[in-house]
Structures are given as C-alpha cells and as structure tokens.
Design a protein around this motif. Structure first.
Motif, PDB file in Angstrom:
ATOM      1  N   SER A 238       0.830  -1.202   0.000  1.00  0.00           N
ATOM      2  CA  SER A 238       0.000   0.000   0.000  1.00  0.00           C
ATOM      3  C   SER A 238       0.868   1.258   0.000  1.00  0.00           C
ATOM      4  O   SER A 238       0.543   2.253  -0.665  1.00  0.00           O
ATOM      5  CB  SER A 238      -0.950  -0.001   1.197  1.00  0.00           C
ATOM      6  N   MET A 239       1.999   1.218   0.718  1.00  0.00           N
ATOM      7  CA  MET A 239       2.944   2.333   0.699  1.00  0.00           C
ATOM      8  C   MET A 239       3.575   2.451  -0.682  1.00  0.00           C
ATOM      9  O   MET A 239       3.811   3.559  -1.183  1.00  0.00           O
ATOM     10  CB  MET A 239       4.006   2.125   1.775  1.00  0.00           C
ATOM     11  N   PHE A 240       3.870   1.318  -1.301  1.00  0.00           N
ATOM     12  CA  PHE A 240       4.436   1.294  -2.647  1.00  0.00           C
ATOM     13  C   PHE A 240       3.479   1.972  -3.625  1.00  0.00           C
ATOM     14  O   PHE A 240       3.894   2.787  -4.466  1.00  0.00           O
ATOM     15  CB  PHE A 240       4.672  -0.156  -3.059  1.00  0.00           C
ATOM     16  N   LYS A 241       2.202   1.643  -3.512  1.00  0.00           N
ATOM     17  CA  LYS A 241       1.181   2.229  -4.382  1.00  0.00           C
ATOM     18  C   LYS A 241       1.128   3.739  -4.215  1.00  0.00           C
ATOM     19  O   LYS A 241       1.097   4.497  -5.208  1.00  0.00           O
ATOM     20  CB  LYS A 241      -0.179   1.616  -4.062  1.00  0.00           C
ATOM     21  N   LEU A 242       1.119   4.193  -2.993  1.00  0.00           N
ATOM     22  CA  LEU A 242       1.031   5.630  -2.721  1.00  0.00           C
ATOM     23  C   LEU A 242       2.245   6.363  -3.291  1.00  0.00           C
ATOM     24  O   LEU A 242       2.107   7.397  -3.956  1.00  0.00           O
ATOM     25  CB  LEU A 242       0.925   5.867  -1.214  1.00  0.00           C
ATOM     26  N   SER A 243       3.437   5.809  -3.038  1.00  0.00           N
ATOM     27  CA  SER A 243       4.657   6.447  -3.534  1.00  0.00           C
ATOM     28  C   SER A 243       4.692   6.449  -5.060  1.00  0.00           C
ATOM     29  O   SER A 243       5.050   7.462  -5.686  1.00  0.00           O
ATOM     30  CB  SER A 243       5.884   5.728  -2.976  1.00  0.00           C
ATOM     31  N   TYR A 244       4.315   5.335  -5.674  1.00  0.00           N
ATOM     32  CA  TYR A 244       4.320   5.249  -7.138  1.00  0.00           C
ATOM     33  C   TYR A 244       3.355   6.262  -7.744  1.00  0.00           C
ATOM     34  O   TYR A 244       3.675   6.937  -8.734  1.00  0.00           O
ATOM     35  CB  TYR A 244       3.950   3.836  -7.569  1.00  0.00           C
ATOM     36  N   SER A 245       2.181   6.411  -7.141  1.00  0.00           N
ATOM     37  CA  SER A 245       1.183   7.348  -7.665  1.00  0.00           C
ATOM     38  C   SER A 245       1.704   8.780  -7.644  1.00  0.00           C
ATOM     39  O   SER A 245       1.524   9.543  -8.608  1.00  0.00           O
ATOM     40  CB  SER A 245      -0.108   7.244  -6.847  1.00  0.00           C
ATOM     41  N   TYR A 246       2.351   9.156  -6.553  1.00  0.00           N
ATOM     42  CA  TYR A 246       2.897  10.510  -6.462  1.00  0.00           C
ATOM     43  C   TYR A 246       4.104  10.682  -7.374  1.00  0.00           C
ATOM     44  O   TYR A 246       4.297  11.748  -7.971  1.00  0.00           O
ATOM     45  CB  TYR A 246       3.272  10.828  -5.013  1.00  0.00           C
ATOM     46  N   THR A 247       4.907   9.643  -7.501  1.00  0.00           N
ATOM     47  CA  THR A 247       6.083   9.725  -8.370  1.00  0.00           C
ATOM     48  C   THR A 247       5.680   9.936  -9.821  1.00  0.00           C
ATOM     49  O   THR A 247       6.345  10.657 -10.574  1.00  0.00           O
ATOM     50  CB  THR A 247       6.929   8.444  -8.230  1.00  0.00           C
ATOM     51  N   MET A 248       4.565   9.338 -10.242  1.00  0.00           N
ATOM     52  CA  MET A 248       4.106   9.492 -11.611  1.00  0.00           C
ATOM     53  C   MET A 248       3.680  10.929 -11.931  1.00  0.00           C
ATOM     54  O   MET A 248       3.561  11.296 -13.107  1.00  0.00           O
ATOM     55  CB  MET A 248       2.941   8.531 -11.887  1.00  0.00           C
ATOM     56  N   LYS A 249       3.472  11.751 -10.922  1.00  0.00           N
ATOM     57  CA  LYS A 249       3.099  13.152 -11.146  1.00  0.00           C
ATOM     58  C   LYS A 249       4.322  14.045 -11.345  1.00  0.00           C
ATOM     59  O   LYS A 249       4.169  15.219 -11.711  1.00  0.00           O
ATOM     60  CB  LYS A 249       2.275  13.660  -9.957  1.00  0.00           C
ATOM     61  N   ASP A 250       5.507  13.501 -11.106  1.00  0.00           N
ATOM     62  CA  ASP A 250       6.739  14.277 -11.215  1.00  0.00           C
ATOM     63  C   ASP A 250       7.431  13.945 -12.537  1.00  0.00           C
ATOM     64  O   ASP A 250       8.045  12.893 -12.684  1.00  0.00           O
ATOM     65  CB  ASP A 250       7.666  13.954 -10.039  1.00  0.00           C
ATOM     66  N   GLU A 251       7.362  14.857 -13.506  1.00  0.00           N
ATOM     67  CA  GLU A 251       7.909  14.583 -14.831  1.00  0.00           C
ATOM     68  C   GLU A 251       9.435  14.572 -14.850  1.00  0.00           C
ATOM     69  O   GLU A 251      10.035  14.135 -15.824  1.00  0.00           O
ATOM     70  CB  GLU A 251       7.375  15.592 -15.838  1.00  0.00           C
ATOM     71  N   HIS A 252      10.060  15.061 -13.797  1.00  0.00           N
ATOM     72  CA  HIS A 252      11.515  14.997 -13.715  1.00  0.00           C
ATOM     73  C   HIS A 252      11.987  13.598 -13.280  1.00  0.00           C
ATOM     74  O   HIS A 252      13.153  13.258 -13.454  1.00  0.00           O
ATOM     75  CB  HIS A 252      12.046  16.036 -12.730  1.00  0.00           C
ATOM     76  N   ILE A 253      11.066  12.832 -12.722  1.00  0.00           N
ATOM     77  CA  ILE A 253      11.408  11.485 -12.248  1.00  0.00           C
ATOM     78  C   ILE A 253      10.793  10.405 -13.119  1.00  0.00           C
ATOM     79  O   ILE A 253      11.454   9.416 -13.451  1.00  0.00           O
ATOM     80  CB  ILE A 253      10.950  11.300 -10.783  1.00  0.00           C
ATOM     81  N   ASN A 254       9.527  10.580 -13.518  1.00  0.00           N
ATOM     82  CA  ASN A 254       8.821   9.480 -14.172  1.00  0.00           C
ATOM     83  C   ASN A 254       9.325   9.153 -15.577  1.00  0.00           C
ATOM     84  O   ASN A 254       8.870   8.184 -16.183  1.00  0.00           O
ATOM     85  CB  ASN A 254       7.312   9.723 -14.174  1.00  0.00           C
TER      86      ASN A 254
END
Length: 260
Positions: free
Chosen positions: A86-102
């Motif tokens: 569940s923590m993985f899901k939350l982190s992945y969802s927020y990471t996908m909003k960062d175009e410098h990372i995704n």
C-alpha cells in the motif's frame, strides 16, 4: 472472560484486520481490463500465498502512447507485506506526477525506495520499472534485484532483462550508489514476461524448483500464442509441476505484447 472467549475475540479481531487488508489490496492492484492501449496487449495474474501478500504491480499512461509499468515484491507475507504494498502504491502514484522522475525507471525505483525507507527501517523489496515507447519501438527499464524478465522476440529468440541495480532497501548502506537505466529495442510482435520469485521458486515434492529455465521453455513452446494464452500456460505448468503442494510464496505474472 475465559480463555476460550479471549481466543475467539482475538480470532475475530484478526479476521477483521485481514478483511480490511484484503479490501485495501483489491483497491491498489489494477483491475482486469483497466489496461487499455492502442499498441500493447496486457496480461496479469496475481495469487497471494495467503489472503493478502507482498507482490504488487501498477501502470501509468504517459504522453504519446508511452506506458510506465512496475512490478515489485516485498519481503515477507500476509498483512505486514500488504502494508508495504500500500505504501508502494502511494509512492508510485505521487512519483508518476513528477515529470523529472517518471521519465527514468531507475529514478522511479530510487524515489519509492527513499519514501518507504524513511518510514520503515530494514524493509527490503525487489522491483522492475519500465517505460514502453511505441513511437520508437523501445523499452527503457531498471531492475533492482528482481528476477530477470523474459523478452520473447518476434523471431522467437529470448533475451533476459537482468538486474542492473541492487534490491531496494539497501540505500541506507549504499548512499553513493549510481542509478541508471537500460534501453533496448521492443518491436511489434515482441512479448515480455515479468514475474516475482514465487513463480520460479515454486517447488515440487522432490524439492526441485520450477526455475526460470522452465518458464522459458513454456514461453518458447507457445511463442505463437497471444500474450494472455502464454500467461495461462505458464500458470498451468507451474501448478502441474508443484502437484499437490501448497504455494510457499506469492506469485505475480505480467505479460505485455507489442501488437503486430
């Protein structure tokens, strides 16, 4: 309250917690049919060792038809492992909003590792993050200690997406580690299979492991079939191999095919 009543109360409490974890995991794992693409066909299979588990996958649709995909396996089983997913899901969802990372699979893994390790010490997990780009027929990936992905070329040749990073959770011991990606060709007619170690480590009564070699044998034998049928053949072969033995780990299998 006698001991029997206390025991029944504890069982009821555990069942309630397990039900909550099950409902949570159902919501964080993509539902069948939610992967819709003009270029790729997708297959998924997830079978927890217990009612909930530590295997996880997700995907994110990017611009220009590109797709970001991730599969991960947390150590342990049951409710504890489900909490990590569940923590993985939350982190992945927020990471996908960062175009410098995704745009970079290795940075996606690094960010998720950082997020989870800040909250939980001594938490370890493997994973593969990928970006599929239909316009230039490539995939870019980073493999953090996860079982190698099996890439089946249109001409039925096999290549492996081997680990190029250590498993996640080791950042606390390797603060200066460099993160990097690999980019390879992924053309029309190619198929890719990703899975957690519960598949290759499954044992038969003689304590032999199913192994990646047996997975490759199934993939090449049924190479002409569509991705979902090959996925089903892998599951059938594993269940036949282990015979009556119960699973000792979660199993997750993903397949993605670049449409011809």
């Amino acid at each position: 309250m006698n001991n029997s009543d206390k025991y029944e109360e504890l069982v009821a409490l555990f069942d309630k917690q397990l039900e909550f974890a099950q409902n949570l995991q159902r919501k964080i794992i993509p539902a069948p049919g939610s992967f819709v693409s003009d270029d790729y066909h997708f297959y998924s299979y997830l079978r927890p060792f217990r009612k909930v588990g530590g295997d996880f996958f997700d995907f994110h649709f990017m611009d220009n038809g590109r797709i970001n995909l991730i599969i991960a396996d947390a150590t342990g089983h049951g409710i504890d492992a489900a909490m990590i997913t569940s923590m993985f899901k939350l982190s992945y969802s927020y990471t996908m909003k960062d175009e410098h990372i995704n745009q970079f699979p290795s940075l996606v893994l690094k960010q998720i590792e950082t997020d989870i390790c800040q909250l939980m010490d001594n938490t370890f997990f493997t994973g593969i993050a990928l970006i599929f780009d239909p316009d230039d027929s490539t995939l870019c990936f980073a493999n953090a200690g996860h079982p190698a992905g099996i890439l089946l070329r249109e001409n039925h040749q096999v290549e492996l997406l081997k680990p190029n990073l250590p498993m996640m959770g080791l950042c606390q011991f390797m603060p200066s580690m460099n993160y990097f990606d690999k980019r390879i060709r992924f053309s029309r007619g190619d198929k890719l299979f990703l899975f957690t170690d519960g598949l290759v480590d499954a044992q038969n009564p003689d304590e032999e492991e199913f192994s990646i070699e047996r997975v490759i044998d199934v993939v090449t034998k049924y190479a002409r079939l569509p991705i979902n049928r090959i996925g089903e053949k892998i599951v059938d072969a594993c269940m036949t191999f282990k015979q009556a033995l119960t699973l000792s780990d979660d199993i997750c299998i993903l397949g993605i095919e670049f449409e011809e």
